[in-house]
Design an enzyme around this catalytic site. Structure first.
Site, PDB file in Angstrom:
ATOM      1  N   ARG A  51       0.809  -1.211   0.000  1.00 59.01           N
ATOM      2  CA  ARG A  51       0.000   0.000   0.000  1.00 59.01           C
ATOM      3  C   ARG A  51       0.852   1.275   0.000  1.00 59.01           C
ATOM      4  O   ARG A  51       0.432   2.297  -0.506  1.00 59.01           O
ATOM      5  CB  ARG A  51      -0.898  -0.029   1.235  1.00 59.01           C
ATOM      6  CG  ARG A  51      -2.259   0.508   0.942  1.00 59.01           C
ATOM      7  CD  ARG A  51      -3.186   0.327   2.064  1.00 59.01           C
ATOM      8  NE  ARG A  51      -2.480   0.186   3.344  1.00 59.01           N
ATOM      9  CZ  ARG A  51      -3.089  -0.118   4.476  1.00 59.01           C
ATOM     10  NH1 ARG A  51      -4.369  -0.321   4.488  1.00 59.01           N
ATOM     11  NH2 ARG A  51      -2.419  -0.224   5.599  1.00 59.01           N
ATOM     12  N   LYS A 148       0.190 -19.076   6.771  1.00 57.02           N
ATOM     13  CA  LYS A 148      -0.601 -19.162   7.979  1.00 57.02           C
ATOM     14  C   LYS A 148      -0.615 -17.808   8.688  1.00 57.02           C
ATOM     15  O   LYS A 148       0.314 -17.025   8.432  1.00 57.02           O
ATOM     16  CB  LYS A 148      -0.074 -20.264   8.896  1.00 57.02           C
ATOM     17  CG  LYS A 148       1.263 -19.944   9.563  1.00 57.02           C
ATOM     18  CD  LYS A 148       1.669 -21.032  10.484  1.00 57.02           C
ATOM     19  CE  LYS A 148       1.172 -20.788  11.886  1.00 57.02           C
ATOM     20  NZ  LYS A 148       2.099 -20.045  12.732  1.00 57.02           N
ATOM     21  N   HIS A 178       5.807 -23.733   6.783  1.00 54.19           N
ATOM     22  CA  HIS A 178       7.245 -23.679   6.501  1.00 54.19           C
ATOM     23  C   HIS A 178       8.002 -24.875   7.086  1.00 54.19           C
ATOM     24  O   HIS A 178       9.111 -25.172   6.675  1.00 54.19           O
ATOM     25  CB  HIS A 178       7.857 -22.342   6.937  1.00 54.19           C
ATOM     26  CG  HIS A 178       8.142 -22.219   8.395  1.00 54.19           C
ATOM     27  ND1 HIS A 178       7.180 -21.897   9.318  1.00 54.19           N
ATOM     28  CD2 HIS A 178       9.282 -22.376   9.107  1.00 54.19           C
ATOM     29  CE1 HIS A 178       7.727 -21.862  10.514  1.00 54.19           C
ATOM     30  NE2 HIS A 178       9.003 -22.146  10.427  1.00 54.19           N
ATOM     31  N   LYS A 182      11.597 -27.484   5.691  1.00 54.00           N
ATOM     32  CA  LYS A 182      12.860 -27.717   6.397  1.00 54.00           C
ATOM     33  C   LYS A 182      13.480 -29.006   5.882  1.00 54.00           C
ATOM     34  O   LYS A 182      12.808 -30.022   5.768  1.00 54.00           O
ATOM     35  CB  LYS A 182      12.613 -27.830   7.910  1.00 54.00           C
ATOM     36  CG  LYS A 182      12.230 -26.497   8.550  1.00 54.00           C
ATOM     37  CD  LYS A 182      12.057 -26.673  10.054  1.00 54.00           C
ATOM     38  CE  LYS A 182      11.437 -25.439  10.680  1.00 54.00           C
ATOM     39  NZ  LYS A 182      12.404 -24.472  11.163  1.00 54.00           N
ATOM     40  N   GLU A 216      10.949 -23.840  22.095  1.00 53.88           N
ATOM     41  CA  GLU A 216      11.594 -22.603  21.640  1.00 53.88           C
ATOM     42  C   GLU A 216      12.067 -21.811  22.848  1.00 53.88           C
ATOM     43  O   GLU A 216      11.453 -21.885  23.917  1.00 53.88           O
ATOM     44  CB  GLU A 216      10.602 -21.737  20.868  1.00 53.88           C
ATOM     45  CG  GLU A 216      10.047 -22.387  19.626  1.00 53.88           C
ATOM     46  CD  GLU A 216       9.127 -21.433  18.880  1.00 53.88           C
ATOM     47  OE1 GLU A 216       9.599 -20.764  17.970  1.00 53.88           O
ATOM     48  OE2 GLU A 216       7.937 -21.336  19.241  1.00 53.88           O
ATOM     49  N   ASP A 235      -1.189 -21.822  16.927  1.00 57.53           N
ATOM     50  CA  ASP A 235       0.033 -21.305  16.305  1.00 57.53           C
ATOM     51  C   ASP A 235       0.987 -22.425  15.875  1.00 57.53           C
ATOM     52  O   ASP A 235       1.668 -22.299  14.856  1.00 57.53           O
ATOM     53  CB  ASP A 235       0.737 -20.365  17.301  1.00 57.53           C
ATOM     54  CG  ASP A 235       1.959 -19.696  16.712  1.00 57.53           C
ATOM     55  OD1 ASP A 235       1.809 -19.057  15.648  1.00 57.53           O
ATOM     56  OD2 ASP A 235       3.052 -19.801  17.305  1.00 57.53           O
ATOM     57  N   HIS A 240       2.216 -26.992  12.209  1.00 59.24           N
ATOM     58  CA  HIS A 240       3.550 -27.612  12.167  1.00 59.24           C
ATOM     59  C   HIS A 240       3.592 -28.981  12.861  1.00 59.24           C
ATOM     60  O   HIS A 240       4.117 -29.950  12.317  1.00 59.24           O
ATOM     61  CB  HIS A 240       4.592 -26.700  12.823  1.00 59.24           C
ATOM     62  CG  HIS A 240       4.588 -25.289  12.317  1.00 59.24           C
ATOM     63  ND1 HIS A 240       4.385 -24.975  11.007  1.00 59.24           N
ATOM     64  CD2 HIS A 240       4.766 -24.098  12.963  1.00 59.24           C
ATOM     65  CE1 HIS A 240       4.447 -23.655  10.848  1.00 59.24           C
ATOM     66  NE2 HIS A 240       4.672 -23.100  12.025  1.00 59.24           N
ATOM     67  N   LYS A 330       6.967 -21.875  24.311  1.00 62.02           N
ATOM     68  CA  LYS A 330       7.883 -20.745  24.148  1.00 62.02           C
ATOM     69  C   LYS A 330       8.593 -20.481  25.462  1.00 62.02           C
ATOM     70  O   LYS A 330       8.132 -20.908  26.515  1.00 62.02           O
ATOM     71  CB  LYS A 330       7.092 -19.509  23.723  1.00 62.02           C
ATOM     72  CG  LYS A 330       6.443 -19.686  22.357  1.00 62.02           C
ATOM     73  CD  LYS A 330       6.324 -18.395  21.623  1.00 62.02           C
ATOM     74  CE  LYS A 330       5.697 -18.566  20.267  1.00 62.02           C
ATOM     75  NZ  LYS A 330       6.611 -19.044  19.234  1.00 62.02           N
TER      76      LYS A 330
END
Ligand code: BG6
Length: 481
Positions: A51, A148, A178, A182, A216, A235, A240, A330
């Protein structure tokens, strides 16, 4: 070892949302690396669309900054950067209005592959797809790439599928997960389907259980608002983790073709039993200062999970009776993604009670230190009689294939697959919907009960409850070191 590079056809790739985070961090650096490796032919064009009012030169300057930030310095050479930037163009486009579309149409060339990467909010997928179609910018041979989050439940995912299907056929739609890009995730297919060794044991008769861990160290950081409306289940698990589960549990497809693969993955998702209340544990990291989920999410009353552990059952002949334990979170102790297949005890031990038997475990390390390790029992050397010991047959890809191994980032592989027209590593619409159909009732149950996630310390291995989830079955999680 330097990977063999086969150039793709010449293409026009339009990136909607070209000034956004994903384009800067992954898409443009990934394209740069493929250009540097010689996979992108001279004459290809990368057209940023967004934009913001900007000239082509201003956009090129932004791309150059992104490369400085996200490509390793040793991979950046001034000539290669200059030739890459020369390929880049920019158009100002209003996704919901009329502005810029004629301009975009005028830049597209005949007789080259046309791909449209929608790195924008899913709410814009339908608007962009419609304009591309109505303005004749996309044709039957064009490809459209989406990211996603693909919906937040079955209903919204179904609506997005319908928006895309109104203007594009399924064989033109590339839904990115994604994880499938990998290298080590693709290696799961090689391990399972290029070796005879594992297949006879790959079932509930010989496999005690499977653990899939994606831990993570990062927190939700600047994505607090998005994440708080999502949580680990939406998420990470719906996409995944579900894909990893499918690759481990699926039947061998008859060939390595997109629909043959995706049919088998879909069957796994459809065979998942609904989860009961005792089958999962949700956690939220709570710590002092910046390490606190509630602060990062900007929501002092948040009930969103930043960690989830669960036990799944697959009701089919191969897996009935073998639990699959999944956990992801996380701000955990370290970054580890791995799959561990634990085999059952031999039916009879000839070595007597004094020798403690240890399970054979096949561990596939997805990241970091990508590799495989198979724990087997051997005789401990020495004259002390037949004493057994478990050791690791350990293989790291870097050592086995060369320390200078060039592991392309997932996005590099996936974007090149879009240009090649290969959908094997992309999710089909029915797969995504089946995953939501399984996830939805679980999340609805949490919301209906108003459950609060169990707190865990940042830098830990997750909440206590997650340990109990396995302890009560007489099993334990592999250590996160
Ligand atoms: C993304 C999630 O899809 O995957 C993030 O939205 C997560 O929350 C990321 O951090 C993990 O990807 P990777 O490649 O770092 O394992």
């Amino acid at each position: 070892m330097v990977a063999r590079v086969i150039p793709v056809e010449t293409f026009d790739l339009v990136i909607f949302g070209a000034t956004g985070d994903l384009a800067r961090r992954k898409i443009l650096p990934g394209l740069y690396r493929r250009w540097k490796e010689g996979q992108i032919p001279e004459g290809a064009a990368i057209i940023g669309a967004a934009r913001s009012e900007m000239t082509r030169e201003q956009f090129r300057a932004q791309v150059s900054e992104a490369l400085e930030e996200f490509v390793a310095p040793q991979e950046l050479t001034p000539e290669v950067v200059a030739s890459f930037l020369a390929m880049i163009d920019y158009v100002t486009v209003d996704a919901k209005g009329d502005g810029g579309w004629d301009d975009l149409a005028a830049r597209m060339r005949e007789n080259v592959v046309r791909a449209f990467y929608l790195s924008v909010a899913p709410a814009l997928f339908g608007d962009i797809a419609q304009r591309l179609h109505h303005r004749g910018i996309a044709d039957r041979a064009s490809r459209i790439v989406v990211e996603k989050p693909f919906g937040k439940d079955l209903k919204t995912a179904h609506a997005l599928n319908a928006d895309l299907a109104a203007h594009f056929h399924e064989d033109q739609i590339y839904r990115i997960d994604h994880y499938l890009g990998k290298e080590t995730v693709q290696n799961l297919m090689a391990v399972r389907f290029a070796n005879i060794l594992f297949e006879p044991l790959w079932n509930s008769q010989f496999v005690d259980h499977v653990q899939i861990t994606v831990a993570e160290t990062v927190g939700v950081g600047g994505r607090g608002e998005y994440y708080d409306n999502s949580g680990a289940m939406r998420d990470m698990v719906q996409n995944h983790m579900m894909q990893l589960l499918c690759l481990i549990a699926m039947e061998p497809p008859h060939c390595f073709e997109p629909d043959a693969m995706r049919d088998e993955k879909l069957k796994v998702i459809r065979a998942l039993d609904p989860m009961g209340p005792g089958d999962f544990v949700r956690g939220q990291y709570r710590g002092a200062g910046g390490d606190d989920y509630l602060l990062e999410a900007g929501n002092p009353d948040s009930r969103t999970e930043s960690f989830v552990a669960m036990k799944l059952h697959i009701s089919n002949w191969r897996w009935k009776g073998t639990p699959f334990y999944l956990r992801t979170g996380k701000r955990m102790k370290s970054r580890v993604s791995e799959i561990a297949v634990t085999f059952k005890e031999p039916p009879h031990s000839i070595f007597g009670e004094s020798n403690q038997w240890r399970e054979n475990v096949l561990v596939i390390r997805l990241q970091p230190d990508e590799g495989m390790d198979l724990r087997v029992m051997i005789k401990e050397p020495g004259p002390g009689g037949m004493r057994l010991k478990d050791v690791a047959l350990d293989m790291s890809f870097a050592e086995a294939l060369g320390n200078d191994l060039d592991m392309p980032d997932a996005y590099e592989r996936l974007i090149m697959d879009v240009i090649r027209g290969n959908q094997t590593l992309f999710m089909r619409g029915d797969e995504v919907e089946a995953a939501w159909a399984w996830v939805d009732p679980v999340i609805q149950g949490w919301e209906a009960r108003g459950d609060r996630p169990e707190p865990y310390d940042p830098g830990s291995t997750g909440p206590e409850g997650a340990l109990m989830l396995m302890h009560k079955d007489g099993r334990r999680w592999r250590e996160i070191r």
